[in-house]
Design a protein around this motif. Structure first.
Motif, PDB file in Angstrom:
ATOM      1  N   LYS A  63       1.186  -1.296  -0.359  1.00 26.68           N
ATOM      2  CA  LYS A  63      -0.144  -0.104   0.132  1.00 26.68           C
ATOM      3  C   LYS A  63       1.020   1.133  -0.056  1.00 26.68           C
ATOM      4  O   LYS A  63       0.669   1.817  -1.128  1.00 26.68           O
ATOM      5  N   LEU A  64       2.125   1.325   1.075  1.00 29.33           N
ATOM      6  CA  LEU A  64       2.732   2.315   0.582  1.00 29.33           C
ATOM      7  C   LEU A  64       3.611   2.648  -0.628  1.00 29.33           C
ATOM      8  O   LEU A  64       3.482   3.417  -0.561  1.00 29.33           O
ATOM      9  N   VAL A  65       4.364   1.693  -1.055  1.00 27.05           N
ATOM     10  CA  VAL A  65       4.071   1.712  -2.180  1.00 27.05           C
ATOM     11  C   VAL A  65       3.757   2.512  -3.779  1.00 27.05           C
ATOM     12  O   VAL A  65       3.855   2.939  -4.388  1.00 27.05           O
ATOM     13  N   LYS A  66       2.048   1.601  -3.128  1.00 24.42           N
ATOM     14  CA  LYS A  66       1.229   2.544  -4.037  1.00 24.42           C
ATOM     15  C   LYS A  66       1.158   3.789  -3.901  1.00 24.42           C
ATOM     16  O   LYS A  66       0.550   4.131  -4.810  1.00 24.42           O
ATOM     17  N   GLY A  67       0.757   4.249  -3.570  1.00 27.46           N
ATOM     18  CA  GLY A  67       1.159   6.069  -2.895  1.00 27.46           C
ATOM     19  C   GLY A  67       0.151   5.921  -1.484  1.00 27.46           C
ATOM     20  O   GLY A  67      -0.482   7.213  -1.502  1.00 27.46           O
ATOM     21  N   CYS A  68      -0.402   5.433  -0.930  1.00 31.74           N
ATOM     22  CA  CYS A  68      -1.207   5.577   0.004  1.00 31.74           C
ATOM     23  C   CYS A  68      -0.573   6.354   1.290  1.00 31.74           C
ATOM     24  O   CYS A  68       0.241   6.123   1.354  1.00 31.74           O
ATOM     25  N   THR A  69      -1.064   7.149   1.543  1.00 39.86           N
ATOM     26  CA  THR A  69      -0.959   7.853   2.609  1.00 39.86           C
ATOM     27  C   THR A  69      -1.024   7.259   4.206  1.00 39.86           C
ATOM     28  O   THR A  69      -1.060   6.286   4.695  1.00 39.86           O
ATOM     29  N   GLU A  70       0.154   7.816   5.098  1.00 42.78           N
ATOM     30  CA  GLU A  70       0.706   7.727   6.675  1.00 42.78           C
ATOM     31  C   GLU A  70      -0.978   7.029   7.299  1.00 42.78           C
ATOM     32  O   GLU A  70      -1.295   6.036   7.903  1.00 42.78           O
ATOM     33  N   ARG A  71      -2.033   7.663   7.190  1.00 43.95           N
ATOM     34  CA  ARG A  71      -3.251   8.128   7.146  1.00 43.95           C
ATOM     35  C   ARG A  71      -3.941   6.926   7.587  1.00 43.95           C
ATOM     36  O   ARG A  71      -4.694   6.035   8.404  1.00 43.95           O
ATOM     37  N   THR A  72      -4.294   6.754   6.061  1.00 43.62           N
ATOM     38  CA  THR A  72      -4.780   5.028   5.206  1.00 43.62           C
ATOM     39  C   THR A  72      -3.394   4.493   5.847  1.00 43.62           C
ATOM     40  O   THR A  72      -3.998   3.238   6.547  1.00 43.62           O
ATOM     41  N   ILE A  73      -2.837   4.375   6.069  1.00 43.40           N
ATOM     42  CA  ILE A  73      -2.164   2.459   6.493  1.00 43.40           C
ATOM     43  C   ILE A  73      -2.304   2.308   7.605  1.00 43.40           C
ATOM     44  O   ILE A  73      -2.498   1.170   7.342  1.00 43.40           O
ATOM     45  N   SER A  74      -2.031   3.714   9.018  1.00 43.68           N
ATOM     46  CA  SER A  74      -2.170   3.634  10.374  1.00 43.68           C
ATOM     47  C   SER A  74      -3.794   2.305   9.474  1.00 43.68           C
ATOM     48  O   SER A  74      -4.051   2.343  11.296  1.00 43.68           O
ATOM     49  N   GLN A  75      -4.684   3.062   9.403  1.00 46.48           N
ATOM     50  CA  GLN A  75      -6.228   2.917   9.574  1.00 46.48           C
ATOM     51  C   GLN A  75      -5.817   1.241   9.330  1.00 46.48           C
ATOM     52  O   GLN A  75      -7.217   0.471  10.320  1.00 46.48           O
ATOM     53  N   TYR A  76      -5.675   0.807   7.451  1.00 50.20           N
ATOM     54  CA  TYR A  76      -5.672  -0.615   7.761  1.00 50.20           C
ATOM     55  C   TYR A  76      -4.926  -1.252   8.921  1.00 50.20           C
ATOM     56  O   TYR A  76      -5.594  -1.837   9.332  1.00 50.20           O
ATOM     57  N   ARG A  77      -3.824  -0.913   9.728  1.00 47.67           N
ATOM     58  CA  ARG A  77      -3.013  -1.489  10.240  1.00 47.67           C
ATOM     59  C   ARG A  77      -3.754  -2.182  11.782  1.00 47.67           C
ATOM     60  O   ARG A  77      -3.947  -3.370  11.973  1.00 47.67           O
ATOM     61  N   ILE A  78      -4.522  -0.879  12.203  1.00 51.56           N
ATOM     62  CA  ILE A  78      -5.692  -0.667  12.987  1.00 51.56           C
ATOM     63  C   ILE A  78      -7.053  -2.361  12.812  1.00 51.56           C
ATOM     64  O   ILE A  78      -6.750  -2.493  13.784  1.00 51.56           O
ATOM     65  N   GLU A  79      -7.375  -1.737  11.824  1.00 49.36           N
ATOM     66  CA  GLU A  79      -8.268  -2.146  11.685  1.00 49.36           C
ATOM     67  C   GLU A  79      -7.860  -3.928  10.838  1.00 49.36           C
ATOM     68  O   GLU A  79      -8.913  -4.771  11.659  1.00 49.36           O
ATOM     69  N   LEU A  80      -6.956  -4.247  10.536  1.00 43.24           N
ATOM     70  CA  LEU A  80      -7.059  -5.728  10.124  1.00 43.24           C
ATOM     71  C   LEU A  80      -6.746  -6.012  11.578  1.00 43.24           C
ATOM     72  O   LEU A  80      -6.836  -7.312  10.985  1.00 43.24           O
ATOM     73  N   SER A  81      -5.840  -6.211  12.138  1.00 43.99           N
ATOM     74  CA  SER A  81      -5.095  -6.539  13.346  1.00 43.99           C
ATOM     75  C   SER A  81      -6.732  -6.787  14.245  1.00 43.99           C
ATOM     76  O   SER A  81      -6.348  -7.648  14.787  1.00 43.99           O
ATOM     77  N   LYS A  82      -7.095  -6.232  14.211  1.00 41.81           N
ATOM     78  CA  LYS A  82      -8.434  -6.255  15.316  1.00 41.81           C
ATOM     79  C   LYS A  82      -9.039  -7.661  14.771  1.00 41.81           C
ATOM     80  O   LYS A  82      -9.720  -8.144  15.025  1.00 41.81           O
ATOM     81  N   ILE A  83      -9.812  -7.445  12.857  1.00 40.53           N
ATOM     82  CA  ILE A  83     -10.394  -8.200  12.195  1.00 40.53           C
ATOM     83  C   ILE A  83      -9.687  -9.796  12.978  1.00 40.53           C
ATOM     84  O   ILE A  83     -10.112 -10.398  13.094  1.00 40.53           O
ATOM     85  N   ILE A  84      -8.296  -9.656  12.153  1.00 40.24           N
ATOM     86  CA  ILE A  84      -7.729 -11.009  11.870  1.00 40.24           C
ATOM     87  C   ILE A  84      -7.453 -11.809  13.635  1.00 40.24           C
ATOM     88  O   ILE A  84      -7.587 -13.006  13.383  1.00 40.24           O
ATOM     89  N   THR A  85      -7.399 -10.801  14.763  1.00 44.42           N
ATOM     90  CA  THR A  85      -7.426 -11.120  15.909  1.00 44.42           C
ATOM     91  C   THR A  85      -8.652 -12.227  16.286  1.00 44.42           C
ATOM     92  O   THR A  85      -8.857 -12.971  16.745  1.00 44.42           O
ATOM     93  N   LYS A  86      -9.669 -11.730  15.709  1.00 45.26           N
ATOM     94  CA  LYS A  86     -10.751 -11.536  16.416  1.00 45.26           C
ATOM     95  C   LYS A  86     -11.636 -13.242  15.759  1.00 45.26           C
ATOM     96  O   LYS A  86     -11.381 -13.627  16.729  1.00 45.26           O
ATOM     97  N   LEU A  87     -10.568 -13.178  14.024  1.00 45.30           N
ATOM     98  CA  LEU A  87     -10.608 -14.398  13.187  1.00 45.30           C
ATOM     99  C   LEU A  87      -9.891 -16.032  14.444  1.00 45.30           C
ATOM    100  O   LEU A  87     -10.557 -16.544  13.535  1.00 45.30           O
ATOM    101  N   ARG A  88      -9.500 -15.506  15.242  1.00 42.12           N
ATOM    102  CA  ARG A  88      -8.248 -16.013  15.463  1.00 42.12           C
ATOM    103  C   ARG A  88      -8.082 -17.718  14.606  1.00 42.12           C
ATOM    104  O   ARG A  88      -8.342 -18.702  14.748  1.00 42.12           O
ATOM    105  N   LYS A  89      -7.778 -17.023  13.384  1.00 41.40           N
ATOM    106  CA  LYS A  89      -6.940 -18.346  12.550  1.00 41.40           C
ATOM    107  C   LYS A  89      -5.822 -17.442  11.481  1.00 41.40           C
ATOM    108  O   LYS A  89      -5.432 -16.675  11.984  1.00 41.40           O
TER     109      LYS A  89
END
Length: 350
Positions: A63-89
């Protein structure tokens, strides 16, 4: 053993409902003679957290190479970490059914809205599509999952009277500058915060929008005057039009953040730009003073687009002004009444 228990439970349930159960068990045994029933293992093995973490980091790097902003990348990190943790797989084992169950639990038990559920699905779509494109997974588990249907509510722009109330409620030159620039440019709050003084060229300002794409926005006479007055009150070296502030207390008085006109004191201005939450808080305060409900920066974007269209600007130009890549996105922003649509129909349709 498990088959016996299941058949007994079915017979008991049928009997409780008043059904004739004579010979019922025997018939069930005949029907199920070739079916093997075992107790499912309900224990969930701990996922390979290190592997999940690695894949998320690689996705964010892409995403960073594609040109996404730091704010966008930070939001992806927060949300994906939360979702994958809840999925427990492990992400390599997540299926479409896992995601459907996750979304169902989030809406029914956690009480999230359909909008939030769709946002979480959007993060998952992007992540799993990348995993699939990189051939890290054989199938994209989100490919078969449709967006969750939600009620479409028309969002309102400010009325002309509300705009004047907001203008009248401003008590500092900075507040007036914020309101006038938002109304004039229709820019995002992040774009407002990123504006730099040396990017002002008479009635134009270059802003950096989503995906680090630059575009020119335009200032009305009111916005130019408001900016000139506000910047004349500044006496510092910060390059941003709306700078970051620091708290300073001297002689028993507040001279920095918390002081109404802190921007007049060079000591109160820190390096960097003002954050979006600070601007949002300022707009809410102005709205409260003005008696205007639901005052927030994004509503000025909708207002700017709506008024431009009402006054004859082609929708293609409105879209370009807002920095949209397609007209469908622009149409979401417009707040046109049935009366205006009827008048346009009479004017343009034979």
């Amino acid at each position: 053993m498990e088959k016996d228990r299941l058949i007994n439970d079915i017979v008991a349930e049928a009997k409780a409902r008043g059904a004739d159960t004579d010979g019922f068990a025997e018939k069930l045994y005949i029907i199920m003679k070739d079916i093997n029933i075992e107790q499912m293992e309900t224990h969930l093995a701990l996922p390979n957290r290190a592997l999940n973490h690695e894949f998320i980091n690689r996705f964010l790097a892409a995403k960073l190479v594609k040109g996404c902003t730091e704010r966008t990348i930070s939001q992806y990190r927060i949300e994906l970490s939360k979702i994958i943790t809840k999925l427990r797989k492990s992400v390599l084992e997540i299926t479409s059914d896992d995601i459907r169950l996750y979304l169902a639990v989030r809406m029914t038990q956690d009480g999230i809205s359909k909008v939030t559920a769709n946002n979480e699905l959007r993060y998952m779509r992007s992540f799993f599509a990348w995993l699939n494109d990189e051939e890290l997974i054989a199938k994209n588990p989100t490919a078969k999952i449709d967006a969750i249907k939600q009620e479409k509510r028309k969002k309102k722009a400010f009325t002309g009277m509300e705009c004047e109330k907001l203008r009248s409620a401003c008590v500092t030159s900075m507040e007036t500058a914020i309101i006038e620039v938002l109304l004039s440019t229709g820019c995002r709050v992040s774009e407002l915060c990123g504006m730099q003084i040396d990017e002002i060229k008479d009635s134009k300002i270059v802003v950096k929008g989503k995906g680090n794409k630059y575009r020119t926005v335009y200032l009305t006479a009111k916005a130019q005057l408001a900016l000139a007055k506000y910047l004349n009150d500044r006496n510092d070296m910060n390059p941003y039009i709306f700078p970051k502030s620091v708290s300073i207390v001297k002689g028993g008085g507040q001279r920095g953040r918390g002081c109404r006109e802190w921007y007049k004191n060079p000591e109160a201005i820190a390096d960097g730009k003002r954050n979006t939450s600070s601007v949002e808080a300022t707009v809410r305060k102005i709205g409260k003073r003005a008696g205007v409900e639901n005052a927030h920066p994004h509503k000025f974007r909708r207002t700017s687009a709506t008024f431009a269209l009402r006054r004859g600007m082609p929708i293609e130009m409105v879209s370009k002004m807002l920095g949209h890549e397609n007209l469908a996105t622009t149409q979401i922003y417009l707040d046109l009444t049935e009366e205006e649509l009827e008048a346009a129909h009479k004017k343009y349709v034979i």
